[in-house]
Enzyme design. Sequence first.
Site, PDB file in Angstrom:
ATOM      1  N   HIS A 179      -7.023  -6.765  -0.164  1.00  0.00           N
ATOM      2  CA  HIS A 179      -6.897  -6.839   1.302  1.00  0.00           C
ATOM      3  C   HIS A 179      -8.000  -6.040   1.987  1.00  0.00           C
ATOM      4  O   HIS A 179      -8.611  -6.492   2.955  1.00  0.00           O
ATOM      5  CB  HIS A 179      -5.534  -6.270   1.744  1.00  0.00           C
ATOM      6  CG  HIS A 179      -4.342  -7.015   1.221  1.00  0.00           C
ATOM      7  ND1 HIS A 179      -3.304  -6.389   0.570  1.00  0.00           N
ATOM      8  CD2 HIS A 179      -4.024  -8.333   1.231  1.00  0.00           C
ATOM      9  CE1 HIS A 179      -2.391  -7.281   0.234  1.00  0.00           C
ATOM     10  NE2 HIS A 179      -2.803  -8.471   0.618  1.00  0.00           N
ATOM     11  N   LYS A 200      13.712 -11.883   3.669  1.00  0.00           N
ATOM     12  CA  LYS A 200      12.979 -11.441   2.484  1.00  0.00           C
ATOM     13  C   LYS A 200      12.844  -9.922   2.509  1.00  0.00           C
ATOM     14  O   LYS A 200      12.141  -9.378   3.350  1.00  0.00           O
ATOM     15  CB  LYS A 200      11.583 -12.094   2.508  1.00  0.00           C
ATOM     16  CG  LYS A 200      11.103 -12.529   1.131  1.00  0.00           C
ATOM     17  CD  LYS A 200       9.796 -13.285   1.227  1.00  0.00           C
ATOM     18  CE  LYS A 200       8.650 -12.469   0.656  1.00  0.00           C
ATOM     19  NZ  LYS A 200       7.336 -13.060   0.916  1.00  0.00           N
ATOM     20  N   ARG A 251      -8.178 -16.484  -3.648  1.00  0.00           N
ATOM     21  CA  ARG A 251      -8.432 -16.037  -5.021  1.00  0.00           C
ATOM     22  C   ARG A 251      -8.583 -17.217  -5.974  1.00  0.00           C
ATOM     23  O   ARG A 251      -9.499 -17.267  -6.771  1.00  0.00           O
ATOM     24  CB  ARG A 251      -7.264 -15.161  -5.508  1.00  0.00           C
ATOM     25  CG  ARG A 251      -7.272 -13.760  -4.942  1.00  0.00           C
ATOM     26  CD  ARG A 251      -5.930 -13.084  -5.108  1.00  0.00           C
ATOM     27  NE  ARG A 251      -4.926 -13.751  -4.282  1.00  0.00           N
ATOM     28  CZ  ARG A 251      -3.700 -13.310  -4.094  1.00  0.00           C
ATOM     29  NH1 ARG A 251      -3.294 -12.225  -4.700  1.00  0.00           N
ATOM     30  NH2 ARG A 251      -2.863 -13.960  -3.308  1.00  0.00           N
ATOM     31  N   SER A 279      -0.253  -8.047  -4.494  1.00  0.00           N
ATOM     32  CA  SER A 279       0.780  -7.054  -4.182  1.00  0.00           C
ATOM     33  C   SER A 279       1.923  -7.158  -5.183  1.00  0.00           C
ATOM     34  O   SER A 279       2.501  -6.143  -5.580  1.00  0.00           O
ATOM     35  CB  SER A 279       1.311  -7.268  -2.764  1.00  0.00           C
ATOM     36  OG  SER A 279       0.292  -7.080  -1.830  1.00  0.00           O
TER      37      SER A 279
HETATM   38  P1  ADP Z   1       1.193 -13.468   2.109  1.00  0.00           P
HETATM   39  O1  ADP Z   1       2.631 -13.263   1.744  1.00  0.00           O
HETATM   40  O2  ADP Z   1       0.984 -13.992   3.492  1.00  0.00           O
HETATM   41  O3  ADP Z   1       0.350 -14.184   1.077  1.00  0.00           O
HETATM   42  P2  ADP Z   1      -0.174 -11.056   1.267  1.00  0.00           P
HETATM   43  O4  ADP Z   1       0.021  -9.697   1.812  1.00  0.00           O
HETATM   44  O5  ADP Z   1       0.162 -11.265  -0.158  1.00  0.00           O
HETATM   45  O6  ADP Z   1       0.667 -11.971   2.216  1.00  0.00           O
HETATM   46  O7  ADP Z   1      -1.672 -11.534   1.488  1.00  0.00           O
HETATM   47  C1  ADP Z   1      -2.282 -11.563   2.754  1.00  0.00           C
HETATM   48  C2  ADP Z   1      -3.642 -12.225   2.626  1.00  0.00           C
HETATM   49  O8  ADP Z   1      -4.478 -11.472   1.755  1.00  0.00           O
HETATM   50  C3  ADP Z   1      -3.621 -13.642   2.046  1.00  0.00           C
HETATM   51  O9  ADP Z   1      -4.622 -14.412   2.675  1.00  0.00           O
HETATM   52  C4  ADP Z   1      -3.985 -13.440   0.615  1.00  0.00           C
HETATM   53  O10 ADP Z   1      -4.599 -14.576   0.059  1.00  0.00           O
HETATM   54  C5  ADP Z   1      -4.986 -12.310   0.744  1.00  0.00           C
HETATM   55  N1  ADP Z   1      -5.107 -11.560  -0.506  1.00  0.00           N
HETATM   56  C6  ADP Z   1      -4.130 -10.982  -1.234  1.00  0.00           C
HETATM   57  N2  ADP Z   1      -4.630 -10.394  -2.355  1.00  0.00           N
HETATM   58  C7  ADP Z   1      -5.968 -10.633  -2.327  1.00  0.00           C
HETATM   59  C8  ADP Z   1      -7.056 -10.321  -3.226  1.00  0.00           C
HETATM   60  N3  ADP Z   1      -6.857  -9.670  -4.355  1.00  0.00           N
HETATM   61  N4  ADP Z   1      -8.294 -10.734  -2.877  1.00  0.00           N
HETATM   62  C9  ADP Z   1      -8.481 -11.429  -1.738  1.00  0.00           C
HETATM   63  N5  ADP Z   1      -7.517 -11.763  -0.867  1.00  0.00           N
HETATM   64  C10 ADP Z   1      -6.272 -11.378  -1.156  1.00  0.00           C
END
Ligand code: ADP
Length: 165
Positions: free
Chosen positions: A20, A44, A93, A131
Site C-alpha cells: 500500500h 465484515k 498484483r 494484508s
Molecule cells: P480491498 O479489500 O479493497 O482489496 P486492500 O486493503 O486489501 O483492500 O487493498 C487496497 C488496495 O491496495 C487494492 O487496490 C489492492 O490491490 C492494493 N494492494 C494491496 N496489496 C498490494 C501490494 N502488495 N502491492 C500493490 N497493491 C496492493
Amino acid sequence: MENKKIAVFPGSFDPFTHGHKSIIDRALPLFEEIIIAIGINAEKKSFFDLETRIKWIKKIFADEPKVIIETFNTLTVDYCRKKNANFILRGLRTAADFEYERQIGQMNKHLLEKIETIFLLTLPQHTFISSSVVREIVKYQSDVSKFVPEIIAAEIHKSYTIEVK
Ligand code: ADP
C-alpha cells in the site's frame, strides 16, 4: 475553477502494508491530494480495529500534507462524488487482481461517468504481500517487519508479544 486532482485510495488496510505504501508514494506525483479511504463494512469484522488502522496510517503520512485518511460506509463512487474526487487509485498484483478490479472499475465508471480508475502495477518485490497474509503471520506470532512499515511492525510485535529473531 479547474478541478483539483483528487484520488481516493479505497481499501480495508487491515493492516496497511509495504505494498500500500509503495502505491501511495508512487501516486503522489500524479495527484494534488490522495484520500486513503478505509471502507467500513458492518458485516465484515476486521482483524485490527478501525482506530488502530487509522492511527498507523496517520503516523506513516504525518509529514505528507497531500495524504488524508478518512473512513466511508457508502458506495465508493458516492464517496468520491462527496469528496469531489475524479480518480480512484488501485494497485494490481496478479491476473486475479486484474479480473476483480476490471469488474469493479467498469461498474464504477458506469455508476459515475467522470470517475477514472488509475491502476499502478505493484513492484515485483511486493507482489506476494497482502494484508491477509500479514494477518496469518500475526496469528502464528511471527515477525512481520518485512511486510509492513516499521512503526506498524513494532506495534504489532509489542501487542502480540512477537519475538523478533
Ligand atoms: P480491498 O479489500 O479493497 O482489496 P486492500 O486493503 O486489501 O483492500 O487493498 C487496497 C488496495 O491496495 C487494492 O487496490 C489492492 O490491490 C492494493 N494492494 C494491496 N496489496 C498490494 C501490494 N502488495 N502491492 C500493490 N497493491 C496492493
